[in-house]
Design a protein around this motif. Structure first.
Motif, PDB file in Angstrom:
ATOM      1  N   GLY A   1       0.838  -1.198   0.000  1.00 30.68           N
ATOM      2  CA  GLY A   1       0.000   0.000   0.000  1.00 30.68           C
ATOM      3  C   GLY A   1       0.873   1.248   0.000  1.00 30.68           C
TER       4      GLY A   1
ATOM      5  N   SER B   1      -7.365   0.810   4.155  1.00 30.15           N
ATOM      6  CA  SER B   1      -7.675  -0.307   3.245  1.00 30.15           C
ATOM      7  C   SER B   1      -7.074  -1.622   3.709  1.00 30.15           C
ATOM      8  N   SER B   2      -6.178  -1.568   4.701  1.00 31.38           N
ATOM      9  CA  SER B   2      -5.518  -2.805   5.155  1.00 31.38           C
ATOM     10  C   SER B   2      -6.491  -3.766   5.827  1.00 31.38           C
ATOM     11  N   GLN B   3      -7.672  -3.295   6.200  1.00 29.36           N
ATOM     12  CA  GLN B   3      -8.673  -4.212   6.767  1.00 29.36           C
ATOM     13  C   GLN B   3      -9.335  -5.053   5.676  1.00 29.36           C
TER      14      GLN B   3
ATOM     15  N   SER C   1      -4.737  -7.706   1.931  1.00 32.64           N
ATOM     16  CA  SER C   1      -3.666  -8.364   2.687  1.00 32.64           C
ATOM     17  C   SER C   1      -2.305  -7.843   2.225  1.00 32.64           C
ATOM     18  N   TYR C   2      -1.973  -6.645   2.693  1.00 30.84           N
ATOM     19  CA  TYR C   2      -0.695  -6.040   2.325  1.00 30.84           C
ATOM     20  C   TYR C   2       0.463  -6.757   3.024  1.00 30.84           C
TER      21      TYR C   2
ATOM     22  N   LYS D   1       3.146  -4.800   3.327  1.00 33.46           N
ATOM     23  CA  LYS D   1       3.496  -3.588   4.073  1.00 33.46           C
ATOM     24  C   LYS D   1       2.817  -2.404   3.393  1.00 33.46           C
ATOM     25  N   ALA D   2       2.784  -1.291   4.104  1.00 29.03           N
ATOM     26  CA  ALA D   2       2.289  -0.036   3.536  1.00 29.03           C
ATOM     27  C   ALA D   2       3.354   1.030   3.754  1.00 29.03           C
TER      28      ALA D   2
ATOM     29  N   ALA E   1      -7.589  -0.751  11.127  1.00 30.01           N
ATOM     30  CA  ALA E   1      -6.459  -1.147  10.283  1.00 30.01           C
ATOM     31  C   ALA E   1      -5.816  -2.433  10.799  1.00 30.01           C
ATOM     32  N   SER E   2      -5.160  -3.150   9.891  1.00 31.82           N
ATOM     33  CA  SER E   2      -4.507  -4.416  10.234  1.00 31.82           C
ATOM     34  C   SER E   2      -3.375  -4.180  11.231  1.00 31.82           C
TER      35      SER E   2
ATOM     36  N   MET F   1       0.216  -5.913   9.610  1.00 28.19           N
ATOM     37  CA  MET F   1       0.941  -5.294   8.502  1.00 28.19           C
ATOM     38  C   MET F   1       1.974  -4.289   9.016  1.00 28.19           C
TER      39      MET F   1
ATOM     40  N   ILE G   1       3.762  -0.858   8.748  1.00 27.45           N
ATOM     41  CA  ILE G   1       3.547   0.469   8.164  1.00 27.45           C
ATOM     42  C   ILE G   1       4.863   1.232   8.249  1.00 27.45           C
TER      43      ILE G   1
END
Length: 654
Positions: free
Chosen positions: A97, A110-112, A115-116, A118-119, A157-158, A161, A163
């Protein structure tokens, strides 16, 4: 908006608030990018980071906002579900992301759904609501306008992941990062003094591409990449005007004058002329060095870049106020208000300037407008203090007077060419009783001048006198070419056009060398003077000089003359045209304050590129000049006991 045609992309989602497009290349990595906040009147943006990803041939999905909803819209979830289905169908191994500010919010929220792995985000906000983040007022207006809070999306948010959060530790972005860090897997990467627009600063020092490629496309860890990029940034940031502008801003906020002065010197050495840095330089000069003239020079440079920037006019108003030039301060405050009519701050600046200049008619009008637009201000100590001299007048200001004043502000704001706004904003404050215009053309400028001169005029004031000089229907093609003039309307057409203004209109047809000379004799015999003159007739130097000689005896202390057609960097083929030579001569005459006004208009024509300014001449004294008569003509020479003046952005002291 055919993005699929422009970029050979697939449209995954096309809604009212969100557009999603996808571009596929060979490879198993895909970047989901989110567009940043739109500026007012912007069109929806191109894919954020799309150019780099295209160049590197990396697949991407671009989520593009069509308004500043901050991703709080019913379209967000179905758009993310469409993206998830596309990612699964393409069988990507790595999903990243990416976004900055509002775009970073989209990447985190959007991470929810996605399945990133990473962002990577720049300065993303935890929330913008004043109820949740009262300490960050930057986007409270958006929160109120769109009725949104980001907390629910941020909290969803996840937590697994990673960030990678890039930020300037000396901005409020640090607090947003720390809030995320309390419950999310955040790797903080600090770039001191890069500002909220961190990506632009990195781009300025040549590190944007390397930074994005490192964090988005490299298989190295975030700590390895950040160590390398931060070392390069530290070595290169000394060449960035954005860095020094941010240092200067922070130094002002913390009242660190030595640091502010150092940063302002570095900005000046870098020679950058963006609006923000010029304003910071002006503020530094005015508040730290008490140098009103130096301060205004930076605001003038800003106006040359953007003539309608209200903060530039506000800065000029404060500079003139500090220099105790009350009339000019009021003119520039009014200019700022015209360009930012909805600003309570600019309204207060205008009230204070009019009060200090003792412009009571204008003050009563601005105060009445202020309370109408900002009723809560009536109880403020500021309003009570500065409106006190005109309290009774303010309550009696008619609605029609306010409507006329609003029309005047709109005329200043919308007038083109740009330089003409300076003419009108000056007239709105001067409120002259007599106006002479040499070069009437089609009468539009005359009509606007009369409207501006009466926009803040008392209803009991006598009728305004207007004197217009032109060839009218006697203009010939030969004279038109000789003087670089325009073909005017007939005298009867101009008279009809100006009749509705209510002014006492007198029109004089013929060569100005003759008509002005006769007019001068008549007014001198009657003991009358001119309050305001707009000299814009023939463009030959001899004609302009003759016009000046004829109107000069009709001026008094406080009279103002506007000269048009001052050519900046005059092309060789028009060396004998324009007012440049007269301006140079007048600048040496201590009776006058001569000011080349900052706003320029740029034209391409047969002569090449013309940059045209107006020049304002204010009469400070009418002390007699030495006169020498040669063959029946009178030439003017400064009294040798007087010291010479100069062309400047600030007037000579009276």
């Amino acid at each position: 908006m055919a993005w699929h045609q422009l970029y050979d992309t697939s449209v995954l989602f096309y809604g009212r608030d969100i557009l999603v497009i996808a571009k596929h290349f060979d490879g198993k990595r895909c970047v989901v990018t989110f567009s940043p906040r739109l500026n007012e009147d912007d069109l929806p943006q191109e894919p954020f980071g799309g150019a780099l990803l295209e160049k590197e041939e990396v697949s991407y999905i671009a989520v593009i906002s069509t308004r500043n909803h901050w991703w709080v819209t019913g379209e967000f979830e179905p758009a993310m579900e469409r993206i998830a289905a596309y990612v699964e169908a393409q069988r990507y191994d790595t999903l990243v992301g990416y976004g900055g500010s509002m775009g970073g919010v989209g990447a985190i929220h959007s991470s929810q759904y996605l399945s990133y792995d990473k962002a990577v985000v720049f300065g993303a906000q935890y929330d913008i609501s004043p109820d949740i983040v009262p300490w960050d007022m930057r986007w409270h207006a958006d929160a109120q306008q769109y009725g949104v809070s980001l907390k629910a999306g941020s909290d969803s948010a996840s937590r697994d992941m990673e960030i990678v959060y890039l930020f300037d530790p000396f901005t409020l972005d640090k607090r947003h990062m720390e809030t995320f860090q309390t419950y999310l897997n955040v790797t903080a990467v600090a770039f001191p003094f890069s500002g909220h627009e961190l990506f632009r600063t990195l781009k300025e020092v040549g590190l944007a591409g390397e930074t994005v490629k490192g964090f988005l496309l490299s298989s190295d860890s975030a700590s390895q990449i950040s160590h390398k990029i931060k070392a390069q940034y530290k070595a290169k940031r000394g060449s960035s005007y954005r860095v020094f502008r941010n240092i200067l801003t922070r130094a002002h906020q913390n009242k660190k004058r030595k640091i502010a002065n150092w940063a302002s010197k570095r900005l000046a050495q870098l020679g950058k002329k963006d609006i923000a840095s010029l304003h910071m330089l002006g503020l530094s000069q005015l508040t730290d060095k008490k140098d009103a003239k130096g301060s205004e020079a930076f605001y003038d440079q800003a106006l040359a870049l953007c003539p309608d920037h209200p903060a530039s006019w506000r800065g000029k108003a404060k500079s003139r106020q500090f220099a105790q030039d009350g009339q000019a301060a009021t003119i520039y405050a009014l200019a700022a208000l015209a360009r930012g009519p909805g600003s309570a701050d600019l309204s207060r600046v205008t009230i204070e300037a009019a009060h200090r200049a003792q412009e009571w008619e204008l003050l009563s009008l601005v105060c009445a407008r202020h309370i109408k637009k900002f009723p809560d201000e009536a109880k403020s100590d500021f309003y009570k203090r500065f409106s006190a001299p005109v309290t009774e007048r303010t309550t009696n200001v008619a609605g029609t007077a306010l409507d006329t004043f609003e029309e005047a502000l709109e005329l200043i704001r919308t007038r083109r060419p740009h330089r003409y706004a300076q003419l009108y904003q000056t007239l709105a404050v001067l409120r002259p009783q007599s106006i002479a215009e040499i070069g009437v053309f089609n009468g539009d400028t005359a009509s606007h001048m009369l409207k501006m001169a009466t926009s803040a005029q008392s209803t009991t004031a006598p009728a305004l006198e207007y004197y217009g000089f032109d060839l009218f229907e006697d203009m010939t093609p030969e004279l038109h070419a000789t003087e670089l003039s325009k073909f005017p309307l007939s005298r009867d057409e101009i008279a009809t056009k100006l009749a509705p203004t209510g002014a006492k209109v007198s029109l004089f047809k013929g060569m100005s060398q003759e008509t002005l000379s006769k007019f001068k004799g008549k007014l001198c015999a009657e003991g009358k003077h001119l309050d305001f003159v707009f000299l814009d007739g023939g463009h030959k130097e001899e004609t302009i000089f003759s016009d000046w000689v004829n109107i000069e005896p009709l001026l008094k202390v406080g009279s103002v003359v506007f000269l048009d057609d001052f050519y900046v960097e005059k092309p060789k083929n028009i060396q004998r045209f324009g007012c440049n030579k007269l301006v140079k001569k007048l600048s040496k005459d201590p009776r006058y304050a001569v000011e080349i006004l900052p706003v320029q208009d740029r034209f391409n024509n047969d002569f090449g590129v013309l940059n045209i300014s107006m020049v304002q001449v204010r009469v400070l004294s009418t002390a007699a000049l030495m006169r020498k008569s040669v063959e029946g003509q009178t030439f003017l020479y400064p009294d040798p006991t007087h010291t010479a003046g100069s062309v400047t952005g600030m007037p000579r002291a009276v």
